[in-house]
Write a protein that holds these residues in place. Sequence first.
Motif, PDB file in Angstrom:
ATOM      1  N   THR A   1     -33.326 -30.854  31.724  1.00 33.26           N
ATOM      2  CA  THR A   1     -33.803 -31.645  32.862  1.00 33.26           C
ATOM      3  C   THR A   1     -35.292 -31.452  33.149  1.00 33.26           C
ATOM      4  N   ASP A   2     -35.894 -30.366  32.655  1.00 42.85           N
ATOM      5  CA  ASP A   2     -37.316 -30.108  32.917  1.00 42.85           C
ATOM      6  C   ASP A   2     -38.221 -30.544  31.766  1.00 42.85           C
TER       7      ASP A   2
ATOM      8  N   ASP B   1     -19.981 -33.907  33.982  1.00 41.46           N
ATOM      9  CA  ASP B   1     -20.500 -35.127  33.359  1.00 41.46           C
ATOM     10  C   ASP B   1     -19.575 -36.309  33.694  1.00 41.46           C
TER      11      ASP B   1
ATOM     12  N   PHE C   1     -31.390 -37.349  36.542  1.00 40.92           N
ATOM     13  CA  PHE C   1     -30.375 -36.357  36.179  1.00 40.92           C
ATOM     14  C   PHE C   1     -30.807 -34.945  36.573  1.00 40.92           C
TER      15      PHE C   1
ATOM     16  N   SER D   1     -27.697 -31.798  28.598  1.00 38.26           N
ATOM     17  CA  SER D   1     -27.455 -30.462  29.138  1.00 38.26           C
ATOM     18  C   SER D   1     -28.401 -30.215  30.303  1.00 38.26           C
ATOM     19  N   GLU D   2     -27.978 -29.357  31.222  1.00 38.46           N
ATOM     20  CA  GLU D   2     -28.843 -29.014  32.355  1.00 38.46           C
ATOM     21  C   GLU D   2     -30.120 -28.324  31.899  1.00 38.46           C
ATOM     22  N   GLU D   3     -30.127 -27.786  30.664  1.00 35.81           N
ATOM     23  CA  GLU D   3     -31.336 -27.147  30.133  1.00 35.81           C
ATOM     24  C   GLU D   3     -32.443 -28.156  29.876  1.00 35.81           C
TER      25      GLU D   3
ATOM     26  N   ASP E   1     -29.902 -33.100  38.928  1.00 32.51           N
ATOM     27  CA  ASP E   1     -28.781 -32.255  39.359  1.00 32.51           C
ATOM     28  C   ASP E   1     -27.638 -32.287  38.358  1.00 32.51           C
ATOM     29  N   TYR E   2     -27.922 -32.675  37.120  1.00 37.74           N
ATOM     30  CA  TYR E   2     -26.865 -32.818  36.115  1.00 37.74           C
ATOM     31  C   TYR E   2     -26.254 -31.462  35.753  1.00 37.74           C
ATOM     32  N   ALA E   3     -24.945 -31.464  35.515  1.00 32.63           N
ATOM     33  CA  ALA E   3     -24.225 -30.294  35.022  1.00 32.63           C
ATOM     34  C   ALA E   3     -23.230 -30.761  33.972  1.00 32.63           C
TER      35      ALA E   3
END
Length: 211
Positions: free
Chosen positions: A140-141, A105, A97, A136-138, A99-101
């Motif tokens: 992904t890391d 979704d 994910f 959430s894209e927040e 490149d998830y936004a």
Amino acid sequence: MGSFAATVLGSIFLFWSIFSPQLQAYQRNWELRGGRDLVDPWIANIDTESAFDNDDDDDESSRLGLFGALFLGRIGDVCVVEEASSPSEDEFDLEDFADYAMEADELEQWAGRPYLLRFKAEDSGGRTLQVHARMSEEYTDIVPGQPVLGVMLSTSPKFTSLAALTDLFVPDLACWIGDYPYLNRAETEQLLATDDEIWELLQAESTIKQW
């Protein structure tokens, strides 16, 4: 009465955009606590040594309200699922994910519900919490081993069971995990910046287990 009622209703309508967020926040926090008050064991004159040693004191303590405590731990595992009840074999790697936004979704567009982040937070005492939050894209890391902080609520001063858990903070990413901001985020971040003892304990959690 007609003019008075119209004035009241008109005022409510006019200022609804100001009052509505506060009312919603009050309702969500009331739901988190289940309508129970937060208890300071020192002000409540609870015999804390006895409460931690004897199981019988839980019944008496639970009638007083909710006890709160910081959870200082680390990310133990992280993945993505379609539902909170999804079994482990239906988990997706978070790396998939990258490149998830949220606005794109695919699951929400197809099924009307978004993907969920599933992660386990654990601490040096062996406690493990499994938490779900809307993806959430927040997020992904996020990786295992990163320190995490939150607030636990329990009817027992020994925290033998949890009544609620707030949103969680990952300081390495300045990222908050949760669908709703129960905590005063600026104040929580300030606490970590000014309280060296809490910061050192939190950082120690992330180094206990090598990844």
